[in-house]
Design a protein around this motif. Structure first.
Motif, short mmCIF file in Angstrom:
data_model
loop_
_atom_site.label_atom_id
_atom_site.label_comp_id
_atom_site.label_asym_id
_atom_site.label_seq_id
_atom_site.Cartn_x
_atom_site.Cartn_y
_atom_site.Cartn_z
N PRO A 100 0.82 -1.22 0.00
CA PRO A 100 0.00 0.00 0.00
C PRO A 100 0.85 1.28 0.00
O PRO A 100 0.43 2.32 -0.50
CB PRO A 100 -0.81 -0.11 1.30
CG PRO A 100 -0.82 -1.56 1.62
CD PRO A 100 0.51 -2.08 1.16
N ARG A 101 2.05 1.18 0.56
CA ARG A 101 2.96 2.34 0.52
C ARG A 101 3.38 2.60 -0.92
O ARG A 101 3.46 3.75 -1.35
CB ARG A 101 4.19 2.09 1.41
CG ARG A 101 4.13 2.83 2.75
CD ARG A 101 5.44 2.80 3.53
NE ARG A 101 5.99 4.14 3.70
CZ ARG A 101 5.87 4.90 4.78
NH1 ARG A 101 5.21 4.47 5.84
NH2 ARG A 101 6.41 6.10 4.84
N ALA A 103 1.64 1.76 -3.55
CA ALA A 103 0.44 2.25 -4.24
C ALA A 103 0.26 3.74 -3.99
O ALA A 103 -0.01 4.51 -4.93
CB ALA A 103 -0.79 1.46 -3.78
N ALA A 104 0.42 4.15 -2.73
CA ALA A 104 0.22 5.57 -2.41
C ALA A 104 1.25 6.43 -3.14
O ALA A 104 0.93 7.52 -3.63
CB ALA A 104 0.31 5.78 -0.90
N GLY A 107 0.19 6.83 -6.52
CA GLY A 107 -1.09 7.53 -6.63
C GLY A 107 -2.25 6.67 -7.07
O GLY A 107 -3.15 7.14 -7.77
N VAL A 108 -2.23 5.39 -6.65
CA VAL A 108 -3.34 4.51 -7.04
C VAL A 108 -3.87 3.74 -5.82
O VAL A 108 -3.17 3.59 -4.83
CB VAL A 108 -2.92 3.47 -8.11
CG1 VAL A 108 -2.51 4.16 -9.39
CG2 VAL A 108 -1.79 2.57 -7.61
N ASN A 109 -5.09 3.26 -5.92
CA ASN A 109 -5.60 2.32 -4.92
C ASN A 109 -5.02 0.95 -5.24
O ASN A 109 -4.69 0.65 -6.38
CB ASN A 109 -7.13 2.26 -4.98
CG ASN A 109 -7.76 3.47 -4.33
OD1 ASN A 109 -7.63 3.66 -3.13
ND2 ASN A 109 -8.41 4.32 -5.14
N GLN A 110 -4.90 0.14 -4.18
CA GLN A 110 -4.35 -1.20 -4.38
C GLN A 110 -5.48 -2.20 -4.50
O GLN A 110 -6.51 -2.04 -3.85
CB GLN A 110 -3.47 -1.54 -3.17
CG GLN A 110 -3.05 -2.99 -3.08
CD GLN A 110 -2.31 -3.28 -1.79
OE1 GLN A 110 -1.21 -2.80 -1.57
NE2 GLN A 110 -2.91 -4.07 -0.92
N ILE A 111 -5.29 -3.25 -5.28
CA ILE A 111 -6.23 -4.38 -5.24
C ILE A 111 -5.63 -5.38 -4.26
O ILE A 111 -4.55 -5.92 -4.50
CB ILE A 111 -6.40 -5.02 -6.62
CG1 ILE A 111 -6.89 -3.97 -7.63
CG2 ILE A 111 -7.40 -6.18 -6.54
CD1 ILE A 111 -7.09 -4.51 -9.03
N SER A 112 -6.33 -5.59 -3.14
CA SER A 112 -5.81 -6.49 -2.11
C SER A 112 -6.30 -7.91 -2.35
O SER A 112 -7.45 -8.13 -2.72
CB SER A 112 -6.30 -6.04 -0.73
OG SER A 112 -5.87 -4.73 -0.44
N THR A 138 -9.78 -2.40 -12.87
CA THR A 138 -9.07 -1.13 -12.79
C THR A 138 -8.36 -0.86 -14.09
O THR A 138 -7.79 -1.76 -14.70
CB THR A 138 -8.06 -1.09 -11.63
OG1 THR A 138 -7.33 0.14 -11.71
CG2 THR A 138 -7.07 -2.24 -11.69
N ALA A 140 -6.25 1.77 -14.10
CA ALA A 140 -5.20 2.70 -13.68
C ALA A 140 -3.91 2.43 -14.43
O ALA A 140 -3.65 1.29 -14.84
CB ALA A 140 -4.98 2.58 -12.17
N LEU B 95 -7.18 5.22 -0.77
CA LEU B 95 -6.30 6.37 -1.05
C LEU B 95 -7.03 7.68 -0.79
O LEU B 95 -6.46 8.63 -0.26
CB LEU B 95 -5.78 6.31 -2.50
CG LEU B 95 -4.71 7.34 -2.84
CD1 LEU B 95 -3.49 7.22 -1.94
CD2 LEU B 95 -4.28 7.22 -4.31
N GLN B 126 -5.11 -1.20 3.80
CA GLN B 126 -4.28 -0.26 3.04
C GLN B 126 -4.20 1.12 3.66
O GLN B 126 -3.18 1.80 3.54
CB GLN B 126 -4.89 -0.04 1.64
CG GLN B 126 -5.05 -1.26 0.78
CD GLN B 126 -5.69 -0.92 -0.56
OE1 GLN B 126 -5.60 0.20 -1.04
NE2 GLN B 126 -6.34 -1.89 -1.17
N MET B 130 -1.08 3.90 3.59
CA MET B 130 -1.17 5.00 2.62
C MET B 130 -1.09 6.35 3.33
O MET B 130 -0.43 7.28 2.85
CB MET B 130 -2.48 4.90 1.83
CG MET B 130 -2.45 3.76 0.85
SD MET B 130 -3.98 3.66 -0.06
CE MET B 130 -3.43 2.66 -1.46
N THR B 133 2.36 7.15 4.28
CA THR B 133 3.13 7.51 3.09
C THR B 133 2.86 8.96 2.69
O THR B 133 3.79 9.73 2.45
CB THR B 133 2.76 6.57 1.93
OG1 THR B 133 2.88 5.23 2.38
CG2 THR B 133 3.69 6.79 0.74
N GLN B 212 -7.44 11.46 -5.43
CA GLN B 212 -6.35 10.96 -6.25
C GLN B 212 -6.61 9.50 -6.60
O GLN B 212 -7.20 8.77 -5.82
CB GLN B 212 -5.09 11.04 -5.39
CG GLN B 212 -3.84 11.45 -6.10
CD GLN B 212 -2.65 11.15 -5.21
OE1 GLN B 212 -2.73 11.16 -3.99
NE2 GLN B 212 -1.54 10.86 -5.85
#
Ligand SMILES: Cc1cc2nc3c(=O)[nH]c(=O)nc-3n(C[C@H](O)[C@H](O)[C@H](O)COP(=O)(O)OP(=O)(O)OC[C@H]3O[C@@H](n4cnc5c(N)ncnc54)[C@H](O)[C@@H]3O)c2cc1C
Ligand SMILES: Nc1ncnc2c1ncn2[C@@H]1O[C@H](COP(=O)(O)O)[C@@H](O)[C@H]1O
Lengths: 308, 250
Positions: A100-101, A103-104, A107-112, A138, A140, B95, B126, B130, B133, B212
């Motif tokens: 997730p770090r 992803a951030a 600049g995207v959401n993560q698929i978990s 997604t 993205a 996010l 998440q 996030m 970060t 975002q």
């Protein structure tokens, strides 16, 4: 051209099998190229990533145990990740911490917890402790995801990838590794074992757990436990199976004195054969067990020891 | 020091949620809603830190519908000093939540942020990572023990290999695992007292006007694959025979 970057996991000496499982999932994307990034102070680990279809292995040399620290390695992964459409890691505690770090930063959401790859943009994942499965999509520019390792078999191919060495340039000064206390045992690893024997609150005490270990040793099995058994102090936390513990998929799962709470079942639903032994014939575990036996574990385990 | 705790209103963990027959979602009408269990642990931890004299204020924040006021009141009945509802008509993704929480951090300047490790509805795991970060601060995820030492925290984390200890400098984001503590029960007089505690409502659009990252689109919901109905055996002998037939033991 689409490319995948896989974040490899290891314990300092050996590659974690989750890496080969993420690779299996990644190969289903039909991407043009798969690369792997590995953070370690051990330069020999990169040579273990020898699978067909892996193009390059980026071995990032870390000192001071920064290989374990999300804050240190995520910026490097994200920087490399800019050149990839997919940045994937395992849905283990390591992957859940770091991805997730990444992803951030991208600049995207993560698929978990991807459990199925439908096509290059569409995936299935569990929600509500596995009570529902959603199909997500997604588009993205960067697809950052964790792969539910119990849903994919490990890649068993062999090959040779080019290893590219570098040094970690993003070590964070605000986060330091202190120690890892692991319940080192000679038993098979819970997450990869073909057979798992586990005990719950019904086992009653730390001393009583000995018969569970004895049976496991006799069968060459790993040992797991329910949260209630961990909370009661019978066994260490790394043995917990379930929503908040380990998700496992052994060929054989035998559980003794576990009631079958939904949070526990989440961890075992990919097991080949589930065997439940419980003195309560109405225990919910029997609704999911392939083979159930009603009775007292303290008489059944000794009998099994004799007859197996 | 101020501690900010982020909580989410979710379907209570005892409810067995079911997918709607038309696959458009899960049935949540009329089901019991609660504070996400990991977030309850986060509130409890913040209160204990304050009770030890290491913090002077515990502020709870949630992003959600107006109904989430109930969960904020419960948090204040547990002992939180005040709370913030960032009102959002629709569910938001991690996010976006992290962006909103960063705005709250900028306004509140907490020394520590405590969150749950995952919300048990979407099971994303998440948002804390996030937020750490975006805030450019350390994270200690899946924590089962915290020890304070001046400006540093030693955090014990539940990892696959056992228990890992890391040291992080504050301010930091902590995400809780189940064994960190056992949340206290709320008593009736505390519920009354909590009604008078401040609850500030803000509109999500006032904090973050353009989220975002493309949202991950949910195409459909389905129930999990059921396992085949199993058999009951009557004796250990029978069990051993079945296992042998299946080739699972020799
Ligand atoms: C957010 C959340 C996450 C959770 N995550 C997890 C998780 O990851 N993993 C997990 O396991 N749980 C998890 N739980 C807890 C879960 O809800 C249950 O409380 C837990 O699984 C119960 O453990 P148990 O089956 O060992 O104990 P119990 O439910 O107390 O069951 C004990 C069983 O042992 C049987 N028994 C007793 N004595 C004997 C005997 N002599 N012989 C045979 N049978 C006997 C009893 O009949 C009973 O069925 C979570 C809960 C929450 C809220
Ligand atoms: N809508 C929200 N409002 C406040 N906090 C949230 C929200 N969603 C998630 N969180 C926090 O982030 C944690 C992890 O959530 P998730 O990443 O969704 O699994 C939760 O336990 C909460 O502490």
């Amino acid at each position: 051209m689409s490319a995948v970057l896989i974040v490899a996991e290891h314990n300092g000496n050996a590659l974690n099998q989750s890496t080969a499982k993420v690779l299996t999932a990644a190969k289903q994307l039909g991407a043009d190229k798969i690369d792997v990034v590995l953070f370690s102070g051990n330069s020999e680990l990169a040579s273990q990533i020898a699978y067909e279809g892996v193009n390059q292995v980026f071995a990032v040399n870390c000192s001071g145990d920064h290989d374990q620290l999300a804050a240190s390695i995520a910026p490097t992964i994200a920087e490399m990740g800019k050149g990839y459409q997919y940045v994937w890691g395992p849905s283990t505690t390591f992957g859940k911490d770091v991805m997730p770090r990444v992803a951030a930063l991208l600049g995207v959401n993560q698929i978990s917890d991807i459990m199925e790859v439908i096509d290059a943009e569409t995936f299935k994942r569990p929600i509500y402790a596995g009570n529902a499965v959603i199909t997500v999509k997604t588009a993205a520019a960067h697809n950052v995801a964790t792969v539910r390792t119990a849903s994919f078999a490990a890649d068993k191919t062999s090959g040779a990838a080019e290893v590219v060495n570098s040094d970690l340039a993003t070590a964070a000064s605000h986060t330091r590794f202190v120690e890892l206390a692991s319940g080192n045992s000679d038993r098979p690893d819970l997450q990869t074992a073909a057979k798992v024997i586990s005990g719950g609150r019904g086992v009653g005490s730390e001393e009583n757990f000995k018969i569970v270990y004895d049976l496991a040793d006799k069968m060459g099995a790993a040992v797991g436990a329910s949260r209630a058994a961990v909370d009661a102090g019978f066994v260490p936390n790394d043995m917990q199976v379930g929503q908040t513990g380990k998700i496992i998929s052994p060929d054989l799962y035998m559980c003794f004195g576990i009631s079958g709470a939904i949070q526990h079942l989440t961890g075992i639903k990919d097991a080949g054969t589930i065997v439940a032994i419980n003195k309560d014939g109405d225990a919910p575990i029997f609704e999911v067990a392939d083979i159930g036996l009603t009775g007292d574990l303290f008489t059944i385990i000794p009998e099994l020891m004799e007859k197996l | 020091m101020k501690i900010l705790v982020a909580i989410k209103r979710v379907v209570d963990y005892n409810v067995r949620v079911q997918v709607k027959p038309d696959g458009s979602g899960v049935a949540t009408d009329g089901v019991k809603m609660s504070i996400n269990p990991f977030d309850e642990i986060a509130i409890e931890e913040a209160l204990r830190i304050k009770e030890k004299g290491l913090a002077d204020e515990v502020v709870v924040v949630t992003i959600g519908s107006n109904d989430s006021q109930q969960q904020l009141r419960t948090a204040m009945a547990m002992g939180a000093d005040r709370s913030i509802l960032v009102e959002s008509g629709e569910a938001i993704q991690p996010l976006h939540a992290a962006q909103v929480l960063l705005k709250v951090i900028e306004a509140e300047q907490p020394g520590l942020v405590i969150m749950g490790k995952q919300a048990i509805d979407d099971d994303n795991n998440q948002t804390p990572q996030m937020l750490a970060t975006l805030w450019n601060r350390p994270q200690a995820t899946f924590v089962s023990e915290l020890q304070f030492d001046g400006n540093n925290i030693k955090a014990t984390r539940e990892v696959d290999a056992g228990l890992q200890t890391i040291e992080v400098e504050m301010p930091a984001v902590i995400s809780t695992d189940l064994r960190l503590n056992e949340p206290r029960f709320v008593k009736l007089p505390d519920i009354m007292k909590a009604k008078k505690k401040p609850l500030d409502v803000q509109a999500i659009g006032d904090l973050v006007s353009d989220p975002q990252g493309a949202a991950i689109e949910v195409l459909s919901y389905e129930p999990p694959q059921p396992r085949q109905k199993g058999i009951m055996v009557e004796s250990v002998d029978e069990l051993v025979n079945v296992l042998k037939e299946k080739g699972l033991v020799s």
